[in-house]
Design a protein around this motif. Structure first.
Motif, PDB file in Angstrom:
ATOM      1  N   LEU A  73      -3.029   4.932  27.117  1.00  0.00           N
ATOM      2  CA  LEU A  73      -2.122   4.407  26.173  1.00  0.00           C
ATOM      3  C   LEU A  73      -0.593   4.922  26.546  1.00  0.00           C
TER       4      LEU A  73
ATOM      5  N   PHE B  70       2.267  -3.161  20.195  1.00  0.00           N
ATOM      6  CA  PHE B  70       1.301  -2.758  19.016  1.00  0.00           C
ATOM      7  C   PHE B  70       1.422  -3.211  17.884  1.00  0.00           C
TER       8      PHE B  70
ATOM      9  N   GLU C 201      -0.800   3.311  16.511  1.00  0.00           N
ATOM     10  CA  GLU C 201      -1.434   3.922  17.810  1.00  0.00           C
ATOM     11  C   GLU C 201      -2.728   4.633  17.822  1.00  0.00           C
TER      12      GLU C 201
ATOM     13  N   LYS D 211      -5.175   3.867  16.029  1.00  0.00           N
ATOM     14  CA  LYS D 211      -6.217   2.791  16.032  1.00  0.00           C
ATOM     15  C   LYS D 211      -6.480   2.312  17.426  1.00  0.00           C
ATOM     16  N   VAL D 212      -5.462   1.907  18.186  1.00  0.00           N
ATOM     17  CA  VAL D 212      -5.462   1.579  19.694  1.00  0.00           C
ATOM     18  C   VAL D 212      -6.156   2.527  20.251  1.00  0.00           C
TER      19      VAL D 212
ATOM     20  N   LYS E 288      -9.590   2.569  19.863  1.00  0.00           N
ATOM     21  CA  LYS E 288     -10.389   1.389  20.489  1.00  0.00           C
ATOM     22  C   LYS E 288     -10.446   1.614  22.060  1.00  0.00           C
TER      23      LYS E 288
END
Length: 89
Positions: free
Chosen positions: A12, A23, A27, A29-30, A33
């Motif tokens: 990230l 995004f 962040e 949530k990213v 994932k």
């Protein structure tokens, strides 16, 4: 799990640093994932390993008789199954 978190965080941070992504979600949530993708790949590989072990177990007599290298056979079968199933190792 701790190593997966570190790897996901590094991915990230590098994506952000290089400006390679925009995004559309927070962040956190990213990051989640990314972690889930890594864990999914690891689970798929673990399942593949178990399947290869079962295959080799059914052929253990032949492996012993032919004096075949178990690790080499394991690797060959694993790569073949991964290729057939589209799993990237």
């Amino acid at each position: 799990v701790e190593q997966v978190e570190k790897i996901a965080s590094l991915i990230l941070e590098r994506l952000k640093k290089k400006g390679l992504v925009v995004f559309k979600a927070p962040e956190e949530k990213v990051l989640e994932k990314i972690k889930n993708a890594i864990l999914g790949d690891l689970k798929a590989e673990e399942g593949l390993d178990r399947e290869v072990e079962e295959i080799l177990k059914t052929h253990s007599g032949a492996i012993d008789r032919e004096r075949l290298d178990y690790r080499r056979m394991f690797t060959m079968i694993k790569h073949k199954l991964a290729r057939e199933r589209g799993i990237v190792l």
